[in-house]
Scaffold this motif. Structure first.
Motif, PDB file in Angstrom:
ATOM      1  N   LEU A 116      -0.158   5.600   3.715  1.00 43.91           N
ATOM      2  CA  LEU A 116       0.714   6.655   3.201  1.00 43.91           C
ATOM      3  C   LEU A 116       1.662   7.143   4.291  1.00 43.91           C
ATOM      4  O   LEU A 116       2.849   7.363   4.031  1.00 43.91           O
ATOM      5  N   GLY A 117       1.167   7.305   5.498  1.00 41.10           N
ATOM      6  CA  GLY A 117       2.027   7.724   6.602  1.00 41.10           C
ATOM      7  C   GLY A 117       3.156   6.739   6.851  1.00 41.10           C
ATOM      8  O   GLY A 117       4.312   7.132   7.053  1.00 41.10           O
ATOM      9  N   ALA A 118       2.833   5.455   6.830  1.00 40.93           N
ATOM     10  CA  ALA A 118       3.846   4.417   7.035  1.00 40.93           C
ATOM     11  C   ALA A 118       4.860   4.411   5.896  1.00 40.93           C
ATOM     12  O   ALA A 118       6.064   4.249   6.121  1.00 40.93           O
ATOM     13  N   ILE A 119       4.397   4.613   4.677  1.00 41.15           N
ATOM     14  CA  ILE A 119       5.308   4.658   3.520  1.00 41.15           C
ATOM     15  C   ILE A 119       6.244   5.847   3.649  1.00 41.15           C
ATOM     16  O   ILE A 119       7.460   5.730   3.503  1.00 41.15           O
ATOM     17  N   ARG A 120       5.688   7.017   3.932  1.00 38.49           N
ATOM     18  CA  ARG A 120       6.520   8.222   4.017  1.00 38.49           C
ATOM     19  C   ARG A 120       7.482   8.186   5.201  1.00 38.49           C
ATOM     20  O   ARG A 120       8.528   8.825   5.156  1.00 38.49           O
ATOM     21  N   ALA A 121       7.148   7.460   6.250  1.00 43.09           N
ATOM     22  CA  ALA A 121       8.049   7.342   7.394  1.00 43.09           C
ATOM     23  C   ALA A 121       9.280   6.501   7.053  1.00 43.09           C
ATOM     24  O   ALA A 121      10.336   6.672   7.664  1.00 43.09           O
ATOM     25  N   ARG A 122       9.150   5.617   6.074  1.00 37.87           N
ATOM     26  CA  ARG A 122      10.233   4.695   5.738  1.00 37.87           C
ATOM     27  C   ARG A 122      10.942   5.014   4.437  1.00 37.87           C
ATOM     28  O   ARG A 122      12.068   4.576   4.226  1.00 37.87           O
ATOM     29  N   HIS A 123      10.272   5.728   3.535  1.00 44.46           N
ATOM     30  CA  HIS A 123      10.817   5.922   2.193  1.00 44.46           C
ATOM     31  C   HIS A 123      10.622   7.361   1.750  1.00 44.46           C
ATOM     32  O   HIS A 123       9.623   8.000   2.091  1.00 44.46           O
ATOM     33  N   ASP A 124      11.556   7.824   0.968  1.00 38.01           N
ATOM     34  CA  ASP A 124      11.450   9.152   0.387  1.00 38.01           C
ATOM     35  C   ASP A 124      10.680   9.020  -0.929  1.00 38.01           C
ATOM     36  O   ASP A 124      11.263   8.930  -1.998  1.00 38.01           O
ATOM     37  N   CYS A 125       9.360   8.936  -0.803  1.00 39.16           N
ATOM     38  CA  CYS A 125       8.553   8.789  -2.011  1.00 39.16           C
ATOM     39  C   CYS A 125       7.915  10.124  -2.355  1.00 39.16           C
ATOM     40  O   CYS A 125       7.929  11.061  -1.572  1.00 39.16           O
ATOM     41  N   CYS A 126       7.336  10.154  -3.480  1.00 41.51           N
ATOM     42  CA  CYS A 126       6.854  11.418  -4.003  1.00 41.51           C
ATOM     43  C   CYS A 126       5.367  11.606  -3.784  1.00 41.51           C
ATOM     44  O   CYS A 126       4.884  11.567  -2.668  1.00 41.51           O
ATOM     45  N   GLY A 127       4.622  11.784  -4.839  1.00 39.02           N
ATOM     46  CA  GLY A 127       3.241  12.208  -4.742  1.00 39.02           C
ATOM     47  C   GLY A 127       2.237  11.096  -4.515  1.00 39.02           C
ATOM     48  O   GLY A 127       2.530   9.915  -4.683  1.00 39.02           O
ATOM     49  N   CYS A 128       1.039  11.525  -4.135  1.00 43.71           N
ATOM     50  CA  CYS A 128      -0.049  10.598  -3.892  1.00 43.71           C
ATOM     51  C   CYS A 128      -1.354  11.230  -4.362  1.00 43.71           C
ATOM     52  O   CYS A 128      -1.597  12.416  -4.120  1.00 43.71           O
ATOM     53  N   ILE A 129      -2.165  10.443  -5.026  1.00 42.38           N
ATOM     54  CA  ILE A 129      -3.520  10.817  -5.417  1.00 42.38           C
ATOM     55  C   ILE A 129      -4.448   9.857  -4.698  1.00 42.38           C
ATOM     56  O   ILE A 129      -4.257   8.634  -4.746  1.00 42.38           O
ATOM     57  N   LEU A 130      -5.437  10.396  -4.011  1.00 44.81           N
ATOM     58  CA  LEU A 130      -6.367   9.574  -3.242  1.00 44.81           C
ATOM     59  C   LEU A 130      -7.589   9.237  -4.085  1.00 44.81           C
ATOM     60  O   LEU A 130      -8.140  10.110  -4.760  1.00 44.81           O
ATOM     61  N   MET A 131      -8.007   7.973  -4.033  1.00 42.74           N
ATOM     62  CA  MET A 131      -9.253   7.532  -4.670  1.00 42.74           C
ATOM     63  C   MET A 131     -10.238   7.182  -3.561  1.00 42.74           C
ATOM     64  O   MET A 131      -9.884   6.453  -2.633  1.00 42.74           O
ATOM     65  N   THR A 132     -11.467   7.681  -3.678  1.00 41.88           N
ATOM     66  CA  THR A 132     -12.452   7.388  -2.645  1.00 41.88           C
ATOM     67  C   THR A 132     -13.868   7.570  -3.168  1.00 41.88           C
ATOM     68  O   THR A 132     -14.101   8.333  -4.097  1.00 41.88           O
ATOM     69  N   ALA A 133     -14.787   6.874  -2.538  1.00 43.00           N
ATOM     70  CA  ALA A 133     -16.211   7.092  -2.792  1.00 43.00           C
ATOM     71  C   ALA A 133     -16.793   8.040  -1.748  1.00 43.00           C
ATOM     72  O   ALA A 133     -17.928   8.469  -1.865  1.00 43.00           O
ATOM     73  N   HIS A 134     -16.000   8.376  -0.732  1.00 46.41           N
ATOM     74  CA  HIS A 134     -16.445   9.275   0.341  1.00 46.41           C
ATOM     75  C   HIS A 134     -16.279  10.722  -0.110  1.00 46.41           C
ATOM     76  O   HIS A 134     -15.174  11.159  -0.384  1.00 46.41           O
ATOM     77  N   THR A 135     -17.373  11.447  -0.144  1.00 43.90           N
ATOM     78  CA  THR A 135     -17.315  12.829  -0.611  1.00 43.90           C
ATOM     79  C   THR A 135     -17.346  13.840   0.524  1.00 43.90           C
ATOM     80  O   THR A 135     -17.404  15.033   0.280  1.00 43.90           O
ATOM     81  N   GLY A 136     -17.280  13.379   1.734  1.00 43.57           N
ATOM     82  CA  GLY A 136     -17.360  14.268   2.887  1.00 43.57           C
ATOM     83  C   GLY A 136     -16.133  15.143   3.055  1.00 43.57           C
ATOM     84  O   GLY A 136     -15.030  14.812   2.612  1.00 43.57           O
ATOM     85  N   GLU A 137     -16.334  16.259   3.727  1.00 42.53           N
ATOM     86  CA  GLU A 137     -15.267  17.232   3.961  1.00 42.53           C
ATOM     87  C   GLU A 137     -14.146  16.659   4.824  1.00 42.53           C
ATOM     88  O   GLU A 137     -12.995  17.053   4.689  1.00 42.53           O
ATOM     89  N   ILE A 138     -14.465  15.719   5.700  1.00 41.19           N
ATOM     90  CA  ILE A 138     -13.444  15.142   6.582  1.00 41.19           C
ATOM     91  C   ILE A 138     -12.345  14.460   5.768  1.00 41.19           C
ATOM     92  O   ILE A 138     -11.159  14.632   6.038  1.00 41.19           O
ATOM     93  N   VAL A 139     -12.726  13.693   4.751  1.00 40.43           N
ATOM     94  CA  VAL A 139     -11.744  12.997   3.924  1.00 40.43           C
ATOM     95  C   VAL A 139     -10.878  14.003   3.180  1.00 40.43           C
ATOM     96  O   VAL A 139      -9.653  13.855   3.108  1.00 40.43           O
ATOM     97  N   VAL A 140     -11.493  15.047   2.642  1.00 37.16           N
ATOM     98  CA  VAL A 140     -10.734  16.075   1.915  1.00 37.16           C
ATOM     99  C   VAL A 140      -9.755  16.762   2.860  1.00 37.16           C
ATOM    100  O   VAL A 140      -8.584  16.976   2.516  1.00 37.16           O
ATOM    101  N   ARG A 141     -10.193  17.088   4.051  1.00 38.24           N
ATOM    102  CA  ARG A 141      -9.318  17.744   5.024  1.00 38.24           C
ATOM    103  C   ARG A 141      -8.153  16.829   5.402  1.00 38.24           C
ATOM    104  O   ARG A 141      -7.001  17.257   5.462  1.00 38.24           O
ATOM    105  N   GLN A 142      -8.449  15.558   5.633  1.00 40.61           N
ATOM    106  CA  GLN A 142      -7.385  14.602   5.965  1.00 40.61           C
ATOM    107  C   GLN A 142      -6.404  14.469   4.800  1.00 40.61           C
ATOM    108  O   GLN A 142      -5.193  14.360   5.014  1.00 40.61           O
ATOM    109  N   ALA A 143      -6.914  14.477   3.591  1.00 45.90           N
ATOM    110  CA  ALA A 143      -6.038  14.389   2.418  1.00 45.90           C
ATOM    111  C   ALA A 143      -5.065  15.570   2.401  1.00 45.90           C
ATOM    112  O   ALA A 143      -3.862  15.388   2.183  1.00 45.90           O
ATOM    113  N   ARG A 144      -5.569  16.764   2.634  1.00 45.89           N
ATOM    114  CA  ARG A 144      -4.700  17.951   2.653  1.00 45.89           C
ATOM    115  C   ARG A 144      -3.660  17.847   3.770  1.00 45.89           C
ATOM    116  O   ARG A 144      -2.511  18.227   3.583  1.00 45.89           O
TER     117      ARG A 144
END
Length: 129
Positions: free
Chosen positions: A66-94
């Motif tokens: 996502l970082g690489a995409i946003r650095a090159r293109h003016d794209c819009c939203g993103c929804i993350l899919m994951t099996a990881h339920t830990g707080e670290i992933v949620v924090r990184q998503a935010r």
């Protein structure tokens, strides 16, 4: 009329294929990429409204992609899919301006509702049919 364009970034073949087929049947323009590198190429040519991003991908993870995409293109939203339920992933998503995290397994109807909301938030010209 199309509900909008979605780029699905999912390396698990069965899940990716099923998501793409479901969304196409529901009126979305659904493209599928199997890796971060494939996603970068797809975004360059398709300009999707919303990206449905898997967290664990071969090579780059979902956040790196996502970082690489946003650095090159003016794209819009993103929804993350994951099996990881830990707080670290949620924090990184935010930190990456991802408003919604879908935990696998998830209901397809829930995923579509979040796609509709994300597309509306991004003002992508989509509408519900």
């Amino acid at each position: 009329m199309s509900r909008g364009s979605v780029l699905i970034v999912e390396d698990e073949h069965l899940l990716g294929d099923n998501l793409q087929e479901f969304l196409r049947r529901r009126g979305w323009q659904a493209l599928l990429a199997r890796s971060g590198e494939d996603a970068l190429q797809a975004v360059a040519s398709s300009k999707p409204c919303v990206i449905l991003m898997d967290y664990e991908l071969p090579g780059m993870d979902g956040f790196q992609t996502l970082g690489a995409i946003r650095a090159r293109h003016d794209c819009c939203g993103c929804i993350l899919m994951t099996a990881h339920t830990g707080e670290i992933v949620v924090r990184q998503a935010r930190e990456h301006r991802i408003r919604q995290v879908l935990y696998k397994p998830f209901a397809l109807s829930e995923m579509e509702q979040w796609l509709i909301a994300e597309a509306a938030h991004c003002n992508c010209g989509t509408h519900e049919t």
